[in-house]
Design a protein around this motif. Structure first.
Motif, mmCIF file in Angstrom:
data_model
loop_
_atom_site.group_PDB
_atom_site.id
_atom_site.type_symbol
_atom_site.label_atom_id
_atom_site.label_comp_id
_atom_site.label_asym_id
_atom_site.label_seq_id
_atom_site.Cartn_x
_atom_site.Cartn_y
_atom_site.Cartn_z
ATOM 1 N N ASN A 32 19.139 -68.839 -5.596
ATOM 2 C CA ASN A 32 18.095 -69.491 -5.407
ATOM 3 C C ASN A 32 16.627 -68.455 -5.633
ATOM 4 O O ASN A 32 15.738 -68.369 -5.216
ATOM 5 N N ILE A 33 17.020 -67.317 -6.699
ATOM 6 C CA ILE A 33 15.999 -66.337 -6.697
ATOM 7 C C ILE A 33 16.305 -65.702 -8.080
ATOM 8 O O ILE A 33 17.110 -65.777 -8.928
ATOM 9 N N ASN A 34 14.970 -65.434 -8.494
ATOM 10 C CA ASN A 34 14.914 -64.784 -9.910
ATOM 11 C C ASN A 34 16.070 -63.605 -9.901
ATOM 12 O O ASN A 34 15.726 -62.868 -9.007
ATOM 13 N N SER A 35 16.585 -63.283 -10.812
ATOM 14 C CA SER A 35 17.606 -62.203 -11.175
ATOM 15 C C SER A 35 17.045 -60.888 -11.104
ATOM 16 O O SER A 35 17.385 -59.997 -10.506
ATOM 17 N N ASP A 36 15.735 -60.887 -11.760
ATOM 18 C CA ASP A 36 15.002 -59.400 -11.659
ATOM 19 C C ASP A 36 14.508 -59.194 -10.586
ATOM 20 O O ASP A 36 14.568 -57.986 -9.986
ATOM 21 N N PHE A 37 14.009 -60.047 -9.615
ATOM 22 C CA PHE A 37 13.646 -59.653 -8.048
ATOM 23 C C PHE A 37 14.702 -59.552 -7.351
ATOM 24 O O PHE A 37 14.572 -58.652 -6.496
ATOM 25 N N ALA A 38 15.819 -60.182 -7.531
ATOM 26 C CA ALA A 38 16.982 -59.893 -7.002
ATOM 27 C C ALA A 38 17.396 -58.207 -6.941
ATOM 28 O O ALA A 38 17.744 -57.594 -6.132
ATOM 29 N N THR A 39 17.295 -57.992 -8.332
ATOM 30 C CA THR A 39 17.426 -56.590 -8.633
ATOM 31 C C THR A 39 16.788 -55.417 -7.879
ATOM 32 O O THR A 39 16.892 -54.592 -7.381
ATOM 33 N N PHE A 40 15.438 -55.988 -7.907
ATOM 34 C CA PHE A 40 14.188 -55.238 -6.981
ATOM 35 C C PHE A 40 14.620 -54.995 -5.538
ATOM 36 O O PHE A 40 14.827 -54.065 -4.981
ATOM 37 N N ILE A 41 15.107 -56.123 -4.885
ATOM 38 C CA ILE A 41 15.456 -56.192 -3.704
ATOM 39 C C ILE A 41 16.691 -55.292 -3.525
ATOM 40 O O ILE A 41 16.919 -54.404 -2.434
ATOM 41 N N ARG A 42 17.635 -55.380 -4.335
ATOM 42 C CA ARG A 42 18.978 -54.343 -4.178
ATOM 43 C C ARG A 42 18.496 -53.051 -4.139
ATOM 44 O O ARG A 42 19.072 -52.051 -3.609
ATOM 45 N N ILE A 44 15.515 -51.564 -3.477
ATOM 46 C CA ILE A 44 15.079 -51.121 -2.264
ATOM 47 C C ILE A 44 16.159 -50.857 -1.158
ATOM 48 O O ILE A 44 16.126 -49.694 -0.489
ATOM 49 N N VAL A 45 17.131 -51.403 -1.169
ATOM 50 C CA VAL A 45 18.152 -51.652 -0.076
ATOM 51 C C VAL A 45 18.958 -49.931 -0.548
ATOM 52 O O VAL A 45 18.979 -49.326 0.411
ATOM 53 N N ILE A 46 19.147 -49.842 -1.725
ATOM 54 C CA ILE A 46 19.955 -48.675 -2.150
ATOM 55 C C ILE A 46 18.839 -47.326 -1.779
ATOM 56 O O ILE A 46 19.688 -46.507 -1.111
ATOM 57 N N LEU A 47 17.924 -47.510 -2.149
ATOM 58 C CA LEU A 47 16.926 -46.366 -1.627
ATOM 59 C C LEU A 47 17.100 -45.897 -0.042
ATOM 60 O O LEU A 47 17.028 -44.781 0.108
ATOM 61 N N GLY A 48 16.994 -47.263 0.658
ATOM 62 C CA GLY A 48 16.798 -47.046 1.891
ATOM 63 C C GLY A 48 18.348 -46.364 2.730
ATOM 64 O O GLY A 48 18.178 -45.518 3.186
ATOM 65 N N VAL A 49 19.571 -46.881 2.175
ATOM 66 C CA VAL A 49 20.663 -46.328 2.299
ATOM 67 C C VAL A 49 21.004 -44.890 1.981
ATOM 68 O O VAL A 49 21.232 -44.138 2.691
ATOM 69 N N LEU A 50 20.202 -44.590 0.698
ATOM 70 C CA LEU A 50 20.490 -43.063 0.392
ATOM 71 C C LEU A 50 19.721 -42.201 0.978
ATOM 72 O O LEU A 50 20.210 -41.095 1.448
#
Length: 144
Positions: A32-42, A44-50
């Protein structure tokens, strides 16, 4: 145990395992979300984890210690990764995960070709047979 964690095979398998989870989680997450916005969220998560990983393990280093050549190729790699993620999430949005992921893994075939052409790496005949079988398998899995 220490040699196990220094094995490229272990890390490659874990990469494949987490890539598989990525496909499943992403397919559910982008319903239920735009795929580009989903990539953006992903991202941000990767940056935080790293950032957390670097801080916890003490692996942070001064950006001034990195050469211009290294920055150039890491920036190019980052651009390619971003393009790959955008394309992958868009494909997952409109296609079946079980068909999208094998086509995405044709990157294995392309890496073998590019590594031979650009890095001077050599593969044996049996290695090339494996690469060909990966390509053929990806095509068969992608068929309806």
């Amino acid at each position: 145990m220490k040699t196990l964690f220094q094995s490229w095979q272990l890390w490659a398998f874990l990469s494949a395992f987490f890539a598989a989870l990525t496909a499943i989680f992403a397919k559910i997450g982008i319903e239920n979300i735009n795929s580009d916005f989903a990539t953006f969220i992903r991202t941000i998560v990767i940056l935080g984890v790293l950032a957390t990983l670097l801080a916890v393990t003490g692996q942070w280093q001064s950006p001034w210690t990195v050469s211009n050549r290294t920055y150039l190729f890491l920036v190019l790699s980052g651009c390619a990764t971003g393009a790959s993620w955008l394309c992958y999430f868009r494909a997952l949005k409109i296609g079946d995960a079980a068909r999208v992921a094998p086509i995405d893994k044709l990157s294995v075939v392309l890496v073998a070709i590019f590594a031979t052409l650009f890095l001077g790496e050599r593969l044996s005949g049996s290695n090339w047979l494996g690469v060909a079988l990966i390509a053929i398998g990806a095509v068969f899995v992608a068929l309806k």
